[in-house]
Design a protein around this motif. Structure first.
Motif, mmCIF file in Angstrom:
data_model
loop_
_atom_site.group_PDB
_atom_site.id
_atom_site.type_symbol
_atom_site.label_atom_id
_atom_site.label_comp_id
_atom_site.label_asym_id
_atom_site.label_seq_id
_atom_site.Cartn_x
_atom_site.Cartn_y
_atom_site.Cartn_z
ATOM 1 N N ALA A 35 51.456 40.471 48.780
ATOM 2 C CA ALA A 35 52.136 39.839 49.913
ATOM 3 C C ALA A 35 51.194 38.901 50.664
ATOM 4 N N LEU A 36 49.941 39.323 50.842
ATOM 5 C CA LEU A 36 48.969 38.469 51.531
ATOM 6 C C LEU A 36 48.642 37.230 50.703
ATOM 7 N N LEU A 37 48.543 37.392 49.392
ATOM 8 C CA LEU A 37 48.284 36.239 48.526
ATOM 9 C C LEU A 37 49.463 35.269 48.547
ATOM 10 N N HIS A 38 50.668 35.799 48.517
ATOM 11 C CA HIS A 38 51.856 34.943 48.564
ATOM 12 C C HIS A 38 51.970 34.223 49.900
ATOM 13 N N ALA A 39 51.376 34.820 50.947
ATOM 14 C CA ALA A 39 51.416 34.202 52.272
ATOM 15 C C ALA A 39 50.367 33.103 52.430
ATOM 16 N N GLY A 40 49.521 32.912 51.417
ATOM 17 C CA GLY A 40 48.578 31.804 51.462
ATOM 18 C C GLY A 40 47.112 32.156 51.340
ATOM 19 N N ALA A 41 46.766 33.444 51.337
ATOM 20 C CA ALA A 41 45.362 33.824 51.183
ATOM 21 C C ALA A 41 44.884 33.507 49.767
ATOM 22 N N LEU A 42 43.629 33.089 49.648
ATOM 23 C CA LEU A 42 43.047 32.881 48.323
ATOM 24 C C LEU A 42 42.573 34.194 47.715
ATOM 25 N N ALA A 43 42.253 35.154 48.583
ATOM 26 C CA ALA A 43 41.744 36.434 48.098
ATOM 27 C C ALA A 43 42.059 37.525 49.107
ATOM 28 N N VAL A 44 42.101 38.749 48.598
ATOM 29 C CA VAL A 44 42.281 39.938 49.428
ATOM 30 C C VAL A 44 41.148 40.904 49.096
ATOM 31 N N VAL A 45 40.537 41.461 50.127
ATOM 32 C CA VAL A 45 39.428 42.400 49.962
ATOM 33 C C VAL A 45 39.839 43.752 50.523
ATOM 34 N N ARG A 46 39.640 44.806 49.731
ATOM 35 C CA ARG A 46 39.936 46.156 50.205
ATOM 36 C C ARG A 46 38.680 47.015 50.084
ATOM 37 N N LEU A 47 38.304 47.625 51.189
ATOM 38 C CA LEU A 47 37.173 48.546 51.220
ATOM 39 C C LEU A 47 37.694 49.974 51.255
ATOM 40 N N SER A 48 37.234 50.792 50.329
ATOM 41 C CA SER A 48 37.578 52.210 50.321
ATOM 42 C C SER A 48 36.332 53.020 50.008
ATOM 43 N N LEU B 16 41.225 46.400 55.149
ATOM 44 C CA LEU B 16 41.745 45.268 54.386
ATOM 45 C C LEU B 16 41.443 43.955 55.095
ATOM 46 N N TRP B 17 41.026 42.963 54.300
ATOM 47 C CA TRP B 17 40.827 41.600 54.795
ATOM 48 C C TRP B 17 41.539 40.615 53.866
ATOM 49 N N SER B 18 41.982 39.506 54.421
ATOM 50 C CA SER B 18 42.383 38.354 53.619
ATOM 51 C C SER B 18 41.309 37.291 53.797
ATOM 52 N N SER B 19 41.298 36.310 52.895
ATOM 53 C CA SER B 19 40.237 35.307 52.960
ATOM 54 C C SER B 19 40.684 33.996 52.326
ATOM 55 N N SER B 20 40.111 32.916 52.835
ATOM 56 C CA SER B 20 40.306 31.597 52.233
ATOM 57 C C SER B 20 39.126 31.219 51.349
ATOM 58 N N ALA B 21 38.201 32.165 51.154
ATOM 59 C CA ALA B 21 37.019 31.915 50.322
ATOM 60 C C ALA B 21 37.340 32.157 48.850
ATOM 61 N N PRO B 22 36.575 31.565 47.942
ATOM 62 C CA PRO B 22 36.790 31.803 46.511
ATOM 63 C C PRO B 22 36.600 33.283 46.168
ATOM 64 N N PRO B 23 37.503 33.867 45.394
ATOM 65 C CA PRO B 23 37.387 35.287 45.055
ATOM 66 C C PRO B 23 36.059 35.663 44.410
ATOM 67 N N LEU B 24 35.527 34.804 43.546
ATOM 68 C CA LEU B 24 34.270 35.133 42.872
ATOM 69 C C LEU B 24 33.111 35.183 43.863
ATOM 70 N N ALA B 25 33.127 34.316 44.861
ATOM 71 C CA ALA B 25 32.079 34.349 45.880
ATOM 72 C C ALA B 25 32.166 35.633 46.700
ATOM 73 N N LEU B 26 33.379 36.064 46.998
ATOM 74 C CA LEU B 26 33.562 37.321 47.724
ATOM 75 C C LEU B 26 33.108 38.510 46.883
ATOM 76 N N LYS B 27 33.384 38.466 45.579
ATOM 77 C CA LYS B 27 32.945 39.554 44.701
ATOM 78 C C LYS B 27 31.429 39.621 44.649
ATOM 79 N N THR B 28 30.775 38.478 44.651
ATOM 80 C CA THR B 28 29.316 38.452 44.657
ATOM 81 C C THR B 28 28.778 39.121 45.918
ATOM 82 N N ALA B 29 29.380 38.808 47.066
ATOM 83 C CA ALA B 29 28.966 39.441 48.319
ATOM 84 C C ALA B 29 29.249 40.937 48.292
ATOM 85 N N ALA B 30 30.399 41.317 47.742
ATOM 86 C CA ALA B 30 30.763 42.731 47.664
ATOM 87 C C ALA B 30 29.780 43.506 46.796
ATOM 88 N N LEU B 31 29.408 42.942 45.657
ATOM 89 C CA LEU B 31 28.464 43.615 44.771
ATOM 90 C C LEU B 31 27.086 43.720 45.405
#
Length: 202
Positions: free
Chosen positions: A32-45, A95-110
């Motif tokens: 739903a967040l992606l369909h609303a315009g986010a480039l990526a969604v981040v979930r922390l668990s 949960l966060w939404s983001s306009s950043a590239p998903p791969l860049a967010l994954k790099t930060a997450a890792l």
């Protein structure tokens, strides 16, 4: 970022049904967040056995992990918008939404997951328009089991280790990270352990 705990379910069958329903809910929420315009969604668990989550051991790691991830994204100039959090059959989440590239967010997450003892207690999942972004996209191996060092998904799927051993291993990590007790949630008390892979991620 308050999280409301839920009571333990009555039976294993009920817990399994609730876990499957929660997985579906999370997928729908991210879509739903992606369909609303986010480039990526981040979930922390929390990455820990359900037995420890039920004892309330996930709250401090989640709060400190959120602070670390947000700080790392600011350092990398990656935009985040906080979308909420809660607790469910799979444990607490933010949960966060983001306009950043998903791969860049994954790099930060890792970087967060691999840079300290605290990171061993965190799962930061990135979802983009093409689906989940995994470690393979960064040419990294699967996450390791905290007991034997093998692929954690294989050990989990095969129930390779006794619950008591898993609880003991994660309690050790909680203590090393300082997240086994209440205190500052600014991300400073994270322990000091830097796996070799951190040089590849940074």
């Amino acid at each position: 970022m308050s999280i409301t705990a839920i009571p333990r379910l009555a039976s294993p069958d009920a817990e399994l049904s609730a876990a499957l329903a929660e997985r579906e809910r999370r997928v729908a929420e991210g879509s739903a967040l992606l369909h609303a315009g986010a480039l990526a969604v981040v979930r922390l668990s929390a990455r820990m056995p359900a037995s420890l989550r039920r004892r309330g051991m996930a709250g401090v790691p989640i709060a400190r992990g959120a602070a670390l991830f947000e700080s790392e994204c600011r350092r990398r100039a990656l935009h985040l918008k906080y979308e909420g959090g809660g607790d469910g059959a799979l444990g607490p989440w933010l949960l966060w939404s983001s306009s950043a590239p998903p791969l860049a967010l994954k790099t930060a997450a890792l970087y967060v997951e691999e840079s300290s003892w605290l990171g061993l207690l965190l799962d930061l999942d990135i979802q983009g328009s093409q689906g989940a972004i995994g470690r393979a996209e960064l040419c990294l191996p699967p996450r390791s089991c905290v007991i034997c060092g093998g692929p954690s998904m294989v050990c989990s799927g095969r129930l390779a280790h006794p619950v008591s051993s898993l609880d003991a291993a994660f309690m050790y990590i909680l203590k090393r990270s300082g997240a086994d007790r209440l205190g500052s949630q600014d991300g400073n008390a994270v322990g000091a352990s830097t796996p070799l892979t951190i040089r590849e991620i940074a």
